[in-house]
Scaffold this active site. Structure first.
Site, PDB file in Angstrom:
ATOM      1  N   HIS A  17      26.553  54.986-115.447  1.00 33.22           N
ATOM      2  CA  HIS A  17      25.634  54.209-116.277  1.00 33.22           C
ATOM      3  C   HIS A  17      24.393  53.673-115.281  1.00 33.22           C
ATOM      4  O   HIS A  17      24.083  52.446-115.194  1.00 33.22           O
ATOM      5  CB  HIS A  17      26.065  53.137-117.068  1.00 33.22           C
ATOM      6  CG  HIS A  17      26.894  51.941-116.704  1.00 33.22           C
ATOM      7  ND1 HIS A  17      26.636  51.367-115.367  1.00 33.22           N
ATOM      8  CD2 HIS A  17      28.084  51.598-116.810  1.00 33.22           C
ATOM      9  CE1 HIS A  17      27.589  50.477-115.025  1.00 33.22           C
ATOM     10  NE2 HIS A  17      28.483  50.470-116.035  1.00 33.22           N
TER      11      HIS A  17
ATOM     12  N   HIS B  40      41.018  46.559-121.153  1.00 35.37           N
ATOM     13  CA  HIS B  40      39.459  46.498-120.930  1.00 35.37           C
ATOM     14  C   HIS B  40      38.932  47.814-121.933  1.00 35.37           C
ATOM     15  O   HIS B  40      39.380  49.017-121.824  1.00 35.37           O
ATOM     16  CB  HIS B  40      38.920  46.752-119.545  1.00 35.37           C
ATOM     17  CG  HIS B  40      37.505  46.853-119.363  1.00 35.37           C
ATOM     18  ND1 HIS B  40      36.608  45.954-120.100  1.00 35.37           N
ATOM     19  CD2 HIS B  40      36.853  47.274-118.297  1.00 35.37           C
ATOM     20  CE1 HIS B  40      35.386  46.392-119.632  1.00 35.37           C
ATOM     21  NE2 HIS B  40      35.585  46.864-118.737  1.00 35.37           N
TER      22      HIS B  40
ATOM     23  N   GLU C 252      35.726  49.081-122.318  1.00 34.23           N
ATOM     24  CA  GLU C 252      34.500  49.884-121.718  1.00 34.23           C
ATOM     25  C   GLU C 252      35.034  51.433-121.748  1.00 34.23           C
ATOM     26  O   GLU C 252      36.084  51.857-121.446  1.00 34.23           O
ATOM     27  CB  GLU C 252      34.185  49.482-120.290  1.00 34.23           C
ATOM     28  CG  GLU C 252      32.795  50.068-120.015  1.00 34.23           C
ATOM     29  CD  GLU C 252      31.889  49.240-118.903  1.00 34.23           C
ATOM     30  OE1 GLU C 252      32.534  48.561-118.304  1.00 34.23           O
ATOM     31  OE2 GLU C 252      30.796  49.806-118.565  1.00 34.23           O
TER      32      GLU C 252
ATOM     33  N   ASP D   3      34.838  53.867-119.928  1.00 35.08           N
ATOM     34  CA  ASP D   3      35.129  54.584-118.831  1.00 35.08           C
ATOM     35  C   ASP D   3      36.759  54.607-118.842  1.00 35.08           C
ATOM     36  O   ASP D   3      37.516  55.364-118.119  1.00 35.08           O
ATOM     37  CB  ASP D   3      34.590  54.256-117.496  1.00 35.08           C
ATOM     38  CG  ASP D   3      34.577  52.741-117.206  1.00 35.08           C
ATOM     39  OD1 ASP D   3      34.637  51.859-118.137  1.00 35.08           O
ATOM     40  OD2 ASP D   3      34.674  52.119-116.011  1.00 35.08           O
TER      41      ASP D   3
ATOM     42  N   HIS E 299      34.669  41.912-116.456  1.00 32.64           N
ATOM     43  CA  HIS E 299      33.236  41.760-116.771  1.00 32.64           C
ATOM     44  C   HIS E 299      32.698  41.981-118.026  1.00 32.64           C
ATOM     45  O   HIS E 299      31.575  41.529-118.111  1.00 32.64           O
ATOM     46  CB  HIS E 299      32.444  42.417-115.512  1.00 32.64           C
ATOM     47  CG  HIS E 299      32.549  44.125-116.030  1.00 32.64           C
ATOM     48  ND1 HIS E 299      31.469  44.488-116.365  1.00 32.64           N
ATOM     49  CD2 HIS E 299      33.597  44.939-116.274  1.00 32.64           C
ATOM     50  CE1 HIS E 299      31.693  45.798-116.503  1.00 32.64           C
ATOM     51  NE2 HIS E 299      32.935  46.054-116.686  1.00 32.64           N
TER      52      HIS E 299
ATOM     53  N   ASP F 200      39.223  46.449-113.946  1.00 30.09           N
ATOM     54  CA  ASP F 200      37.828  46.621-113.204  1.00 30.09           C
ATOM     55  C   ASP F 200      38.051  45.712-111.708  1.00 30.09           C
ATOM     56  O   ASP F 200      37.466  46.329-110.964  1.00 30.09           O
ATOM     57  CB  ASP F 200      36.584  46.444-113.850  1.00 30.09           C
ATOM     58  CG  ASP F 200      36.142  47.527-114.568  1.00 30.09           C
ATOM     59  OD1 ASP F 200      36.768  48.770-114.327  1.00 30.09           O
ATOM     60  OD2 ASP F 200      35.451  47.343-115.356  1.00 30.09           O
TER      61      ASP F 200
ATOM     62  N   TYR G 198      30.999  47.725-105.103  1.00 29.79           N
ATOM     63  CA  TYR G 198      31.265  47.490-106.267  1.00 29.79           C
ATOM     64  C   TYR G 198      31.211  46.152-107.036  1.00 29.79           C
ATOM     65  O   TYR G 198      30.658  45.938-108.107  1.00 29.79           O
ATOM     66  CB  TYR G 198      32.798  47.971-106.661  1.00 29.79           C
ATOM     67  CG  TYR G 198      33.541  47.931-107.884  1.00 29.79           C
ATOM     68  CD1 TYR G 198      33.323  49.018-108.648  1.00 29.79           C
ATOM     69  CD2 TYR G 198      33.872  46.926-108.578  1.00 29.79           C
ATOM     70  CE1 TYR G 198      33.878  49.262-110.038  1.00 29.79           C
ATOM     71  CE2 TYR G 198      34.202  47.272-109.902  1.00 29.79           C
ATOM     72  CZ  TYR G 198      34.284  48.201-110.674  1.00 29.79           C
ATOM     73  OH  TYR G 198      34.838  48.198-111.860  1.00 29.79           O
TER      74      TYR G 198
ATOM     75  N   HIS H 188      39.798  51.478-110.873  1.00 29.20           N
ATOM     76  CA  HIS H 188      39.111  52.491-110.189  1.00 29.20           C
ATOM     77  C   HIS H 188      39.702  52.304-108.707  1.00 29.20           C
ATOM     78  O   HIS H 188      39.721  51.348-108.123  1.00 29.20           O
ATOM     79  CB  HIS H 188      37.659  51.981-110.216  1.00 29.20           C
ATOM     80  CG  HIS H 188      37.090  52.076-111.455  1.00 29.20           C
ATOM     81  ND1 HIS H 188      36.782  53.471-112.148  1.00 29.20           N
ATOM     82  CD2 HIS H 188      36.365  51.194-112.343  1.00 29.20           C
ATOM     83  CE1 HIS H 188      36.180  52.882-113.284  1.00 29.20           C
ATOM     84  NE2 HIS H 188      36.014  51.577-113.299  1.00 29.20           N
TER      85      HIS H 188
HETATM   86 FE1  FEO Z   1      34.227  47.896-116.883  1.00 28.97          FE
HETATM   87 FE2  FEO Z   1      35.627  50.487-115.086  1.00 28.97          FE
HETATM   88  O1  FEO Z   1      34.721  49.438-116.656  1.00 28.97           O
END
Ligand code: FEO
Length: 406
Positions: A24, A78, A80, A82, A145, A164, A196, A229
């Site tokens: 993104h 989460h 999001e 991904d 986040h 995250d 990050y 991640h």
């Molecule tokens: Fe907030 Fe890795 O997505």
């Protein structure tokens, strides 16, 4: 690829994305991973899904341990995409599973998917789930986040699955911190953590400090942190916690980032004596040309440095577009504890340096004024002035660094 056991009967079943370079808008030069975790207990529990492109990868990893249709609980830390965009495909395999999620997570999922046939259990901080030999504790981490965010602590394993938080965008065959350091280096790992944090978490320093304090207050023993991640922290989880506390405090190195762009090299020529003056004051300096550098790398270098000089030519009485874009983006990240100035060249009217200062003041940073400007190309005298300005700026950076005590 295969599942990797990280604790007894708890497996990493995620995916390595070697090829992603644009996350993104954040440039992921080293790719990333989408980590999720399978608890192969009496009630088999999957914690998080993956990006939809990697649905079959995670399913095959799960299949190497159990038949995926046996999963009865799905924890969504989460939403999001991904991490959660494979959820509808996974729910087609396990339509009777119960999804554990925060209230705001559920509301978000409702916007992404048709959830009408799914079974949810809304959880909040302190709620638990027993899977057999393991007890899971949920802790909401709103705005870390996203509003929906939470983390899951596996008590008997002393394992924090942190979504995250504490992650890094690194595609690597190594799954653990010690493995990565052995095959790459500690510097690369720390650099990825800062990258990050700077690009994703910089605005949330106060929340991060508060949430880590909450975890300490709860007295949770943590001997492994598994983010969504990058690598898993098993050798020294306290190291990443301390790094986060330092970054949340705005800690930085005694160095200066010169972030600039240029039209016909005049602003660029100014960076040379500026850098030399900074260096001659014993302060490290890195020079970053914006059109030659991804935005996320420039943000990282800014964040690693106590001081920053912004260089911009004037075009149509305003800042050069790439500099304007950088400052606009930086303002949204709400940086703090940085000292900053500006410089640039102009042909006739000028205006860019003043505009840069206006933007920097709006951020509430420590500003060194006036900056330095040259008309057309810097003369020998101008270069000397730049050198002196660099020295003076470096002195102020050292004083400010000393004052902050870090
Ligand atoms: Fe907030 Fe890795 O997505």
């Amino acid at each position: 690829m295969k599942a990797v056991e990280i604790k007894p009967d708890i497996y990493w079943v995620g995916a390595i994305d070697w090829g992603v370079r644009d996350f993104h808008g954040y440039i992921t030069q080293n790719g990333t991973t989408y980590n999720n975790y399978l608890i192969n207990d009496k009630d088999i529990t999957l914690i998080d899904t993956v990006k939809h492109d990697f649905y079959s990868v995670t399913i095959e990893n799960i299949r190497s341990i159990i038949d995926p249709s046996r999963i009865v609980n799905l924890v969504i830390n989460h939403i999001e995409p991904d991490h959660a965009s494979a959820i509808d495909a996974i729910m087609r395999l396990i339509p009777n599973a119960t999804i554990y999620i925060t209230e705001r997570g559920k509301k978000g999922l409702d916007r992404y998917f048709d959830t009408s046939q799914w079974t949810f259990k809304i959880v909040k901080t302190g709620d638990t789930l027993n899977t057999g030999k393991y007890n899971l504790l949920f802790l909401e981490t709103p705005m870390l986040h996203w509003p929906d965010s939470m983390v899951t602590y596996v008590k008997e394993a002393k394992l924090l699955i942190s979504q995250d938080a504490f992650g890094q965008h690194i595609a690597t065959a190594a799954r653990f911190d010690d493995e990565f350091v052995e095959c790459a280096s500690l510097f690369e790992l720390e650099d990825a953590v800062v990258d990050y944090y700077a690009n994703i978490l910089m605005p949330f320093g106060q929340l991060i400090k508060g949430k880590i304090a909450d975890i300490v207050k709860l007295g949770l023993e943590i001997d492994m942190i598994a983010p969504d991640h990058g690598i898993i922290w098993r050798k020294d989880p306290n190291k990443i916690i301390q790094m986060y506390l330092d970054m949340a405090e705005g800690k930085a190195g005694l160095k200066v980032a010169i972030v600039y762009d240029t039209m016909w090299h005049s602003t660029e020529y100014m960076t040379i004596p500026l850098m030399q003056g900074i260096k001659d004051e014993g302060v490290d300096c890195k020079v970053i040309k914006l059109r030659a550098t991804p935005m996320s790398v420039a943000i990282k270098e800014f964040w690693k440095s106590r001081g920053c000089l912004i260089g911009t030519p004037t075009i149509n009485n305003v800042m050069f577009p790439s500099v304007s874009e950088f400052l606009y983006h930086l303002g949204g990240l709400r940086p703090k504890n940085r000292i900053i100035g500006a410089f640039g060249s102009y042909g006739w009217g000028g205006g860019a340096v003043k505009e840069a200062y206006d933007a920097l003041k709006r951020m509430g940073l420590e500003v060194v004024e006036p900056g330095i400007q040259v008309q057309y190309k810097p003369s020998v005298e101008d270069e000397q002035k730049c050198y002196e300005f660099g020295r003076e700026f470096a002195k102020k950076v050292k004083e400010y660094h000393e004052k902050l005590g870090k």
